[in-house]
Design a protein around this motif. Structure first.
Motif, PDB file in Angstrom:
ATOM      1  N   LYS A 148      66.628 -18.272  38.691  1.00 17.67           N
ATOM      2  CA  LYS A 148      66.773 -17.342  39.796  1.00 17.67           C
ATOM      3  C   LYS A 148      65.509 -17.391  40.650  1.00 17.67           C
ATOM      4  CE  LYS A 148      69.364 -14.188  36.788  1.00 17.67           C
ATOM      5  NZ  LYS A 148      69.431 -12.797  36.244  1.00 17.67           N
ATOM      6  N   THR A 149      65.629 -16.940  41.872  1.00 18.61           N
ATOM      7  CA  THR A 149      64.456 -16.947  42.756  1.00 18.61           C
ATOM      8  C   THR A 149      63.326 -16.113  42.164  1.00 18.61           C
ATOM      9  OG1 THR A 149      65.411 -15.129  44.033  1.00 18.61           O
ATOM     10  CG2 THR A 149      65.804 -17.373  44.836  1.00 18.61           C
ATOM     11  N   GLU A 150      63.681 -15.068  41.444  1.00 19.62           N
ATOM     12  CA  GLU A 150      62.646 -14.209  40.856  1.00 19.62           C
ATOM     13  C   GLU A 150      61.924 -14.855  39.677  1.00 19.62           C
ATOM     14  OE1 GLU A 150      65.833 -13.380  41.462  1.00 19.62           O
ATOM     15  OE2 GLU A 150      66.637 -12.059  39.887  1.00 19.62           O
ATOM     16  N   ASP A 151      62.364 -16.040  39.264  1.00 19.69           N
ATOM     17  CA  ASP A 151      61.649 -16.785  38.221  1.00 19.69           C
ATOM     18  C   ASP A 151      60.479 -17.577  38.802  1.00 19.69           C
ATOM     19  OD1 ASP A 151      64.833 -17.495  36.764  1.00 19.69           O
ATOM     20  OD2 ASP A 151      63.375 -16.007  36.070  1.00 19.69           O
ATOM     21  N   THR A 152      60.357 -17.592  40.108  1.00 23.11           N
ATOM     22  CA  THR A 152      59.262 -18.307  40.753  1.00 23.11           C
ATOM     23  C   THR A 152      57.920 -17.726  40.325  1.00 23.11           C
ATOM     24  OG1 THR A 152      60.568 -18.919  42.684  1.00 23.11           O
ATOM     25  CG2 THR A 152      58.180 -18.829  42.972  1.00 23.11           C
ATOM     26  N   ALA A 153      57.052 -18.577  39.789  1.00 24.21           N
ATOM     27  CA  ALA A 153      55.757 -18.141  39.278  1.00 24.21           C
ATOM     28  C   ALA A 153      54.993 -19.357  38.759  1.00 24.21           C
ATOM     29  CB  ALA A 153      55.940 -17.139  38.138  1.00 24.21           C
ATOM     30  N   VAL A 154      53.738 -19.123  38.439  1.00 23.32           N
ATOM     31  CA  VAL A 154      52.983 -20.096  37.654  1.00 23.32           C
ATOM     32  C   VAL A 154      53.211 -19.741  36.185  1.00 23.32           C
ATOM     33  CG1 VAL A 154      50.722 -21.050  37.109  1.00 23.32           C
ATOM     34  CG2 VAL A 154      51.266 -20.376  39.471  1.00 23.32           C
ATOM     35  N   TYR A 155      53.596 -20.734  35.411  1.00 16.64           N
ATOM     36  CA  TYR A 155      53.891 -20.538  34.000  1.00 16.64           C
ATOM     37  C   TYR A 155      52.729 -21.065  33.156  1.00 16.64           C
ATOM     38  CZ  TYR A 155      58.638 -19.072  34.998  1.00 16.64           C
ATOM     39  OH  TYR A 155      59.734 -18.365  35.430  1.00 16.64           O
ATOM     40  N   PHE A 156      52.298 -20.228  32.223  1.00 18.09           N
ATOM     41  CA  PHE A 156      51.182 -20.556  31.344  1.00 18.09           C
ATOM     42  C   PHE A 156      51.634 -20.557  29.893  1.00 18.09           C
ATOM     43  CE2 PHE A 156      47.763 -20.069  34.444  1.00 18.09           C
ATOM     44  CZ  PHE A 156      48.326 -19.214  35.387  1.00 18.09           C
ATOM     45  N   CYS A 157      51.125 -21.481  29.113  1.00  9.54           N
ATOM     46  CA  CYS A 157      51.344 -21.381  27.676  1.00  9.54           C
ATOM     47  C   CYS A 157      50.049 -20.926  27.014  1.00  9.54           C
ATOM     48  CB  CYS A 157      51.835 -22.696  27.079  1.00  9.54           C
ATOM     49  SG  CYS A 157      50.658 -24.049  27.061  1.00  9.54           S
ATOM     50  N   GLY A 158      50.232 -20.168  25.948  1.00  8.33           N
ATOM     51  CA  GLY A 158      49.106 -19.666  25.180  1.00  8.33           C
ATOM     52  C   GLY A 158      49.298 -19.938  23.705  1.00  8.33           C
ATOM     53  N   ALA A 159      48.197 -19.969  22.978  1.00  8.19           N
ATOM     54  CA  ALA A 159      48.229 -20.226  21.537  1.00  8.19           C
ATOM     55  C   ALA A 159      47.464 -19.145  20.791  1.00  8.19           C
ATOM     56  CB  ALA A 159      47.614 -21.594  21.233  1.00  8.19           C
ATOM     57  N   ARG A 160      48.032 -18.728  19.665  1.00  5.57           N
ATOM     58  CA  ARG A 160      47.401 -17.723  18.821  1.00  5.57           C
ATOM     59  C   ARG A 160      47.172 -18.308  17.440  1.00  5.57           C
ATOM     60  NH1 ARG A 160      44.280 -13.244  18.023  1.00  5.57           N
ATOM     61  NH2 ARG A 160      44.846 -12.252  16.042  1.00  5.57           N
ATOM     62  N   ASP A 161      45.918 -18.275  16.997  1.00  5.10           N
ATOM     63  CA  ASP A 161      45.549 -18.777  15.679  1.00  5.10           C
ATOM     64  C   ASP A 161      46.065 -17.816  14.602  1.00  5.10           C
ATOM     65  OD1 ASP A 161      44.283 -19.575  13.338  1.00  5.10           O
ATOM     66  OD2 ASP A 161      42.453 -20.150  14.368  1.00  5.10           O
ATOM     67  N   ARG A 162      46.930 -18.272  13.733  1.00  8.21           N
ATOM     68  CA  ARG A 162      47.532 -17.401  12.721  1.00  8.21           C
ATOM     69  C   ARG A 162      46.525 -16.881  11.725  1.00  8.21           C
ATOM     70  NH1 ARG A 162      51.413 -20.938   8.891  1.00  8.21           N
ATOM     71  NH2 ARG A 162      51.536 -18.902   7.884  1.00  8.21           N
ATOM     72  N   SER A 163      45.383 -17.536  11.604  1.00  3.35           N
ATOM     73  CA  SER A 163      44.380 -17.095  10.637  1.00  3.35           C
ATOM     74  C   SER A 163      43.597 -15.878  11.113  1.00  3.35           C
ATOM     75  CB  SER A 163      43.414 -18.233  10.322  1.00  3.35           C
ATOM     76  OG  SER A 163      42.579 -18.513  11.441  1.00  3.35           O
ATOM     77  N   LEU A 164      43.817 -15.480  12.368  1.00  6.89           N
ATOM     78  CA  LEU A 164      43.035 -14.388  12.947  1.00  6.89           C
ATOM     79  C   LEU A 164      43.730 -13.045  12.843  1.00  6.89           C
ATOM     80  CD1 LEU A 164      41.519 -16.140  16.090  1.00  6.89           C
ATOM     81  CD2 LEU A 164      40.512 -15.807  13.827  1.00  6.89           C
ATOM     82  N   GLY A 165      44.826 -12.990  12.090  1.00  3.84           N
ATOM     83  CA  GLY A 165      45.434 -11.700  11.838  1.00  3.84           C
ATOM     84  C   GLY A 165      46.625 -11.415  12.729  1.00  3.84           C
TER      85      GLY A 165
END
Length: 127
Positions: A87-104
């Motif tokens: 949809k037009t409202e999906d227009t954006a910059v998309y970022f991926c992020g990572a979370r280290d599972r050892s950090l709680g």
């Protein structure tokens, strides 16, 4: 240290599809929960989808549920976001992020819960 590189963004007409990729390098990819966020012009970065380290569980924002699918291939050190019925409202910059599972505890829909971010990829949906 983990480096994340997004790709697959572009311009598409409403109703179309795109698949974003997030390639990770550095530490063992399966140690990280992965998330996708997006930021539209003049707005805050918001949660889109997340997937646990094993891929057994995934989570979605209500706005994309049923249209987007997050997945990961730990052998390829890559996470994906398949986006359908855009949809037009999906227009954006998309970022991926990572979370280290050892950090709680990982609050998957909060950006501050992520340890690493990619540079983003632009998605533009036109009517």
């Amino acid at each position: 240290q983990v480096e994340l590189v997004e790709s697959g963004g572009g311009s598409v007409q409403a109703g179309g599809s795109l698949r974003l990729s997030c390639a990770a390098s550095g530490r063992t990819f399966s140690m990280y929960g992965m998330g996708w966020f997006r930021q539209a012009p003049g707005k805050e970065r918001v949660f889109v989808a997340a997937i646990r380290w094993s891929g057994a569980s995934s989570y979605y924002a209500d706005s994309v549920k049923g249209r987007f699918t997050i997945s990961r291939d730990n052998a390829k050190n890559t996470a994906y976001l398949q986006m359908n019925s855009l949809k037009t409202e999906d227009t954006a910059v998309y970022f991926c992020g990572a979370r280290d599972r050892s950090l709680g505890m990982w609050i998957f829909n909060q950006g501050q819960s992520y340890d690493y971010w990619g540079q983003g990829t632009q998605v533009t949906v036109s009517s």
